[in-house]
Design an enzyme around this catalytic site. Structure first.
Site, PDB file in Angstrom:
ATOM      1  N   SER A  11      45.436  22.561  44.518  1.00  0.00           N
ATOM      2  CA  SER A  11      44.852  21.576  43.760  1.00  0.00           C
ATOM      3  C   SER A  11      43.444  22.068  43.494  1.00  0.00           C
ATOM      4  CB  SER A  11      44.710  20.362  44.843  1.00  0.00           C
ATOM      5  OG  SER A  11      43.836  21.089  45.829  1.00  0.00           O
ATOM      6  N   TYR A  46      33.757  26.361  44.589  1.00  0.00           N
ATOM      7  CA  TYR A  46      32.581  26.957  44.893  1.00  0.00           C
ATOM      8  C   TYR A  46      32.054  27.684  43.615  1.00  0.00           C
ATOM      9  CZ  TYR A  46      33.842  25.837  49.469  1.00  0.00           C
ATOM     10  OH  TYR A  46      34.047  25.110  50.444  1.00  0.00           O
ATOM     11  N   GLN A  48      30.002  28.779  40.673  1.00  0.00           N
ATOM     12  CA  GLN A  48      28.734  28.442  40.450  1.00  0.00           C
ATOM     13  C   GLN A  48      28.308  28.491  38.777  1.00  0.00           C
ATOM     14  OE1 GLN A  48      25.968  30.946  42.903  1.00  0.00           O
ATOM     15  NE2 GLN A  48      26.772  30.181  44.539  1.00  0.00           N
ATOM     16  N   GLY A  49      28.326  29.859  38.473  1.00  0.00           N
ATOM     17  CA  GLY A  49      27.727  30.121  36.987  1.00  0.00           C
ATOM     18  C   GLY A  49      28.457  29.134  35.889  1.00  0.00           C
ATOM     19  N   GLY A  50      29.789  29.040  35.912  1.00  0.00           N
ATOM     20  CA  GLY A  50      30.009  28.122  34.822  1.00  0.00           C
ATOM     21  C   GLY A  50      31.555  28.481  34.101  1.00  0.00           C
ATOM     22  N   GLU A 116      25.702  35.437  31.250  1.00  0.00           N
ATOM     23  CA  GLU A 116      25.921  36.157  32.657  1.00  0.00           C
ATOM     24  C   GLU A 116      26.104  37.652  32.184  1.00  0.00           C
ATOM     25  OE1 GLU A 116      29.215  33.896  34.351  1.00  0.00           O
ATOM     26  OE2 GLU A 116      27.701  32.687  35.413  1.00  0.00           O
ATOM     27  N   ASP A 220      48.612  33.415  49.152  1.00  0.00           N
ATOM     28  CA  ASP A 220      49.980  32.805  49.226  1.00  0.00           C
ATOM     29  C   ASP A 220      51.045  32.915  48.269  1.00  0.00           C
ATOM     30  OD1 ASP A 220      48.777  32.259  51.986  1.00  0.00           O
ATOM     31  OD2 ASP A 220      48.435  30.278  51.450  1.00  0.00           O
ATOM     32  N   HIS A 241      32.097  40.794  43.415  1.00  0.00           N
ATOM     33  CA  HIS A 241      30.868  40.234  42.936  1.00  0.00           C
ATOM     34  C   HIS A 241      29.642  41.065  43.590  1.00  0.00           C
ATOM     35  CE1 HIS A 241      27.901  37.647  41.735  1.00  0.00           C
ATOM     36  NE2 HIS A 241      28.821  36.902  40.936  1.00  0.00           N
ATOM     37  N   ARG A 288      30.370  43.480  36.227  1.00  0.00           N
ATOM     38  CA  ARG A 288      29.989  43.554  37.391  1.00  0.00           C
ATOM     39  C   ARG A 288      30.543  44.664  38.120  1.00  0.00           C
ATOM     40  NH1 ARG A 288      32.520  37.440  38.700  1.00  0.00           N
ATOM     41  NH2 ARG A 288      30.508  37.281  37.343  1.00  0.00           N
ATOM     42  N   ARG A 384      37.403  41.448  34.952  1.00  0.00           N
ATOM     43  CA  ARG A 384      37.289  40.055  34.023  1.00  0.00           C
ATOM     44  C   ARG A 384      35.821  39.982  33.850  1.00  0.00           C
ATOM     45  NH1 ARG A 384      35.599  34.893  36.565  1.00  0.00           N
ATOM     46  NH2 ARG A 384      34.910  36.300  38.301  1.00  0.00           N
ATOM     47  N   LEU A 390      37.692  30.255  35.031  1.00  0.00           N
ATOM     48  CA  LEU A 390      37.990  29.023  35.029  1.00  0.00           C
ATOM     49  C   LEU A 390      38.394  28.669  33.432  1.00  0.00           C
ATOM     50  CD1 LEU A 390      34.822  27.530  36.846  1.00  0.00           C
ATOM     51  CD2 LEU A 390      37.365  27.096  37.534  1.00  0.00           C
TER      52      LEU A 390
HETATM   53  P1  FAD Z   1      41.666  27.718  43.449  1.00  0.00           P
HETATM   54  O1  FAD Z   1      40.856  26.847  42.815  1.00  0.00           O
HETATM   55  O2  FAD Z   1      41.318  28.474  44.394  1.00  0.00           O
HETATM   56  O3  FAD Z   1      42.756  26.712  43.909  1.00  0.00           O
HETATM   57  C1  FAD Z   1      43.985  27.069  44.669  1.00  0.00           C
HETATM   58  C2  FAD Z   1      44.625  26.009  45.267  1.00  0.00           C
HETATM   59  O4  FAD Z   1      45.801  26.442  46.043  1.00  0.00           O
HETATM   60  C3  FAD Z   1      43.677  25.700  46.663  1.00  0.00           C
HETATM   61  O5  FAD Z   1      43.814  24.011  46.525  1.00  0.00           O
HETATM   62  C4  FAD Z   1      44.192  25.941  47.782  1.00  0.00           C
HETATM   63  O6  FAD Z   1      44.155  25.178  48.916  1.00  0.00           O
HETATM   64  C5  FAD Z   1      45.792  25.831  47.423  1.00  0.00           C
HETATM   65  N1  FAD Z   1      46.859  26.909  47.948  1.00  0.00           N
HETATM   66  C6  FAD Z   1      46.603  28.232  48.408  1.00  0.00           C
HETATM   67  N2  FAD Z   1      47.836  28.515  49.136  1.00  0.00           N
HETATM   68  C7  FAD Z   1      48.518  27.390  49.201  1.00  0.00           C
HETATM   69  C8  FAD Z   1      49.626  27.249  50.147  1.00  0.00           C
HETATM   70  N3  FAD Z   1      50.414  28.225  50.342  1.00  0.00           N
HETATM   71  N4  FAD Z   1      50.166  25.853  49.980  1.00  0.00           N
HETATM   72  C9  FAD Z   1      49.382  25.070  49.667  1.00  0.00           C
HETATM   73  N5  FAD Z   1      48.406  25.005  48.855  1.00  0.00           N
HETATM   74  C10 FAD Z   1      47.904  26.160  48.621  1.00  0.00           C
HETATM   75  N6  FAD Z   1      34.973  31.506  37.848  1.00  0.00           N
HETATM   76  C11 FAD Z   1      34.392  31.123  36.499  1.00  0.00           C
HETATM   77  O7  FAD Z   1      34.882  31.121  35.543  1.00  0.00           O
HETATM   78  N7  FAD Z   1      33.055  30.751  36.634  1.00  0.00           N
HETATM   79  C12 FAD Z   1      32.287  30.802  37.911  1.00  0.00           C
HETATM   80  O8  FAD Z   1      31.202  30.444  37.682  1.00  0.00           O
HETATM   81  C13 FAD Z   1      32.945  31.288  38.952  1.00  0.00           C
HETATM   82  N8  FAD Z   1      32.106  31.319  40.079  1.00  0.00           N
HETATM   83  C14 FAD Z   1      32.707  31.537  41.247  1.00  0.00           C
HETATM   84  C15 FAD Z   1      32.088  31.324  42.343  1.00  0.00           C
HETATM   85  C16 FAD Z   1      32.779  31.789  43.653  1.00  0.00           C
HETATM   86  C17 FAD Z   1      31.861  31.475  45.019  1.00  0.00           C
HETATM   87  C18 FAD Z   1      34.135  32.102  43.840  1.00  0.00           C
HETATM   88  C19 FAD Z   1      34.824  32.066  45.104  1.00  0.00           C
HETATM   89  C20 FAD Z   1      34.769  32.091  42.688  1.00  0.00           C
HETATM   90  C21 FAD Z   1      34.264  31.884  41.273  1.00  0.00           C
HETATM   91  N9  FAD Z   1      34.959  31.830  40.135  1.00  0.00           N
HETATM   92  C22 FAD Z   1      34.218  31.447  39.006  1.00  0.00           C
HETATM   93  C23 FAD Z   1      36.217  32.062  40.081  1.00  0.00           C
HETATM   94  C24 FAD Z   1      37.207  30.916  39.814  1.00  0.00           C
HETATM   95  O9  FAD Z   1      36.354  29.895  40.548  1.00  0.00           O
HETATM   96  C25 FAD Z   1      38.481  30.860  40.413  1.00  0.00           C
HETATM   97  O10 FAD Z   1      39.062  32.057  39.806  1.00  0.00           O
HETATM   98  C26 FAD Z   1      39.153  29.619  39.806  1.00  0.00           C
HETATM   99  O11 FAD Z   1      38.471  28.430  40.322  1.00  0.00           O
HETATM  100  C27 FAD Z   1      40.685  29.851  40.492  1.00  0.00           C
HETATM  101  O12 FAD Z   1      41.131  28.287  40.108  1.00  0.00           O
HETATM  102  P2  FAD Z   1      42.580  27.961  40.656  1.00  0.00           P
HETATM  103  O13 FAD Z   1      42.838  26.692  40.319  1.00  0.00           O
HETATM  104  O14 FAD Z   1      43.597  29.131  40.030  1.00  0.00           O
HETATM  105  O15 FAD Z   1      42.726  28.368  42.250  1.00  0.00           O
HETATM  106  C1  SIN Z   2      29.021  33.849  39.242  1.00  0.00           C
HETATM  107  O1  SIN Z   2      28.341  32.556  39.246  1.00  0.00           O
HETATM  108  O2  SIN Z   2      28.246  34.835  39.365  1.00  0.00           O
HETATM  109  C2  SIN Z   2      30.346  33.706  39.195  1.00  0.00           C
HETATM  110  C3  SIN Z   2      30.801  33.801  37.888  1.00  0.00           C
HETATM  111  C4  SIN Z   2      32.092  34.123  38.001  1.00  0.00           C
HETATM  112  O3  SIN Z   2      32.642  34.722  38.880  1.00  0.00           O
HETATM  113  O4  SIN Z   2      32.687  34.255  36.811  1.00  0.00           O
END
Ligand code: FAD
Ligand code: SIN
Length: 525
Positions: A11, A46, A48-50, A116, A220, A241, A288, A384, A390
């Site tokens: 989610s 989590y 931050q940047g966007g 960035e 997972d 990072h 990075r 990346r 995102l």
């Molecule tokens: P997620 O958002 O991680 O969602 C995964 C979901 O799957 C979660 O709900 C989790 O609970 C669920 N899940 C996992 N395993 C299971 C299971 N076995 N059963 C049921 N549910 C499960 N990217 C950017 O583009 N810009 C940014 O500024 C940026 N900043 C970041 C800052 C931080 C601190 C971090 C950690 C990452 C950042 N990233 C950024 C990377 C970006 O946030 C992620 O790559 C992106 O949000 C991934 O989205 P997603 O929906 O694929 O996964």
């Molecule tokens: C950050 O805000 O530095 C993270 C940005 C990203 O991971 O894309």
């Protein structure tokens, strides 16, 4: 047993975007989202940047964003995919805004654009320094308004259901018809039968222990897909990072966004030297991988535990306005950004590889799709570009939605056996699982981190075999719980990272092995 038309695992931005789009288009179809913690917990929350997207067509262009992405990807991006994702970005952002996400604007009401590392222009759309939280909030609010979405929080997907679980079905092609899911509150494991399943299960940061990722990031989805024999690629490309807050080896690291360097912060070593210009002419805004290795090299040379981010020359009122969360979190650690340098280290942040998908998000398994961080689309190549993930999650959720709108999967009528855990006992193995998890995290940090060597990778591979055997013994004897499943998944993911690292015989993008020719870092003379 439960039946659904569309099962989505995860989610975060990817899973929720897909769920909302399918639910809006097909009000009579059932969409089930399972997620293993509370509904908002994810890497997305989590961020931050966007989100990187081209809105300013005067200064910026799609072509410049495409070029920046290709440069970061160091020759391994799929150009057609890069073009497709980047050109689609603004539409996906507008859609998010329609669903209620707010992004910062300037005094003229235009989107305020951040910059960035690796970006040649200002193009990062953001909500202060809590962009991901805002996206997650808006998506959850929209998902909860739609009657045909069932969101099962605290439900852990254990394994995909394929022919492997169906002894009476013989087929050359592997197809997916749902997943076995653990209700984490009751401890029961049940079947969710689905016409179509999408993995949107996020990243793998926890495999390393020192990571910017929350506890849910245990890979997972990738492990489940691997066990189901899906094609998995580029697992050696872990993005570290450069600037995670150094908390004295406690492990979980708060991120100091790259946007802070975009805002003008300098990196300094303990002696106070601004060292980045010795490594790359872009200084603190080099991509990075280069910044992470430069920091690693400075730390090795000086034997220090961290380097520092210096913001003391910046306008601190403006800093507070842009980065309220970072400012407050530093203050809680007794660091006043106006006068103190912030201690930082590189930490595992993002996985550039994953489950191989085509341009519509389809995996090598029939009726199984993947999007977001668990997938490998070809956008990121060997590294990346910041804030492109995102973007990728939003674009690929839309690609899957569009594909499914045209090719609705047939309703599955096969009979699926229940999860078989007869004879298994529930043993309290918390302590041993914690210990094995720590062993794994140490092993990966020590032998498969920012800088690798063939010797270290072989050692890691050897030690991992023992961990694998021990984990399988636990798995075969015990009634499953979340931490045991996660450990098993992380061991699978570590295996993929190590094996795919050993296969790569060069240094490229985020991958750096001292046994191969150096390509990117210019060492100080
Ligand atoms: P997620 O958002 O991680 O969602 C995964 C979901 O799957 C979660 O709900 C989790 O609970 C669920 N899940 C996992 N395993 C299971 C299971 N076995 N059963 C049921 N549910 C499960 N990217 C950017 O583009 N810009 C940014 O500024 C940026 N900043 C970041 C800052 C931080 C601190 C971090 C950690 C990452 C950042 N990233 C950024 C990377 C970006 O946030 C992620 O790559 C992106 O949000 C991934 O989205 P997603 O929906 O694929 O996964
Ligand atoms: C950050 O805000 O530095 C993270 C940005 C990203 O991971 O894309």
């Amino acid at each position: 047993m439960m039946e659904t038309n569309f099962l989505i695992i995860g989610s975060g931005a990817a899973g929720l975007t897909l769920a909302v789009k399918l639910a809006e288009k097909f009000p009579r179809k059932k969409i089930t989202v399972v997620t293993k913690a509370n509904e908002a917990e994810s890497n997305t929350k989590y961020a931050q940047g966007g989100v990187a997207a081209v809105f300013d067509l005067k200064e910026d262009s799609f072509q410049k964003h495409i070029e920046d992405t290709l440069i970061a990807g160091d020759g391994l991006c799929d150009k057609a995919i890069v073009k497709m994702v980047i050109r689609d970005g603004p539409k996906r952002l507008k859609e998010l805004m329609k669903w209620g996400a707010h992004f910062d604007t300037d005094t003229d009401g235009e989107l305020s654009l951040g910059r960035e590392g690796g970006h040649s222009e200002f193009r990062v759309i953001h909500h202060k320094d809590t962009t991901g939280n805002e996206i997650e909030r808006a998506l959850l609010e929209r998902a909860n308004q739609l009657q045909n979405i069932t969101l099962l929080s605290h439900h852990f997907a254990i394994d995909l259901i394929t022919e492997h679980h169906l002894p009476n079905i013989k087929s050359k092609e592997i197809s997916c018809c749902g997943a076995y899911v653990l209700d984490q509150i009751s401890g029961n494991i049940f079947t969710i039968k689905a016409d179509c399943t999408t993995l949107a299960s996020g990243g793998i940061g926890r495999v390393y222990g020192h990571t910017t990722n929350p506890e849910v990031a245990t890979g997972d989805g990738i492990a489940m897909a691997y066990r189901a024999k899906a094609c998995i690629k580029n697992m050696e490309f872990i993005q570290f990072h450069p600037t995670a807050f150094y908390d004295g080896n406690k492990g979980t690291s708060f991120l100091i966004s790259e946007a802070v360097r975009g805002f003008g912060a300098f990196l300094r070593n303990k002696k106070g030297e601004r060292f980045m210009l010795n490594y790359d002419k872009r200084g603190e805004l080099a991509s990075r991988d280069i910044v992470s290795r430069a920091i690693d090299s400075e730390m090795r040379k000086s034997n220090d535990d961290c380097v520092y981010l210096d913001c003391t020359h910046l306008d601190i009122e403006e800093f507070k306005q842009h980065f309220p969360n970072i400012y407050e979190t530093c203050l809680q650690q007794s660091l006043h950004v106006a006068k103190d340098w912030i201690p930082v280290v590189p930490a595992a942040h993002y996985l550039c590889g994953g489950i191989v998908v085509d341009k519509d998000g389809g995996t090598s398994i029939k009726n199984l799709f993947a999007c977001g961080e668990c997938s490998y689309t070809g956008l990121h190549g060997a590294n990346r570009l910041a804030s492109n993930s995102l973007l990728e999650a939003l674009v690929y959720a839309d690609r899957i939605y569009k594909y499914l709108s045209k090719h609705m999967p047939l309703h599955t009528t096969i009979t699926i056996p229940d999860w078989n855990d007869k004879g298994m006992v529930f043993l309290d193995n918390t302590e041993i699982i914690q210990q094995k998890t720590k062993e794994l995290q140490y092993l990966m940090r020590r032998f498969a981190g920012v800088v690798r060597s063939n010797n270290d990778l072989k050692k890691a591979s050897f030690q991992l075999k023992n961990l694998y055997t021990e984990t399988e013994v636990l798995y075969k004897k015990n009634k499953l719980n979340t931490s045991l499943s996660q450990l098993r998944n992380m061991v699978n993911v570590a295996h993929l990272i190590i094996q795919q690292s050993l296969i790569r015989k060069e240094n490229r993008g985020g991958y750096y092995n001292i046994d191969y020719k150096r390509k990117l870092i210019k060492e100080k003379a």
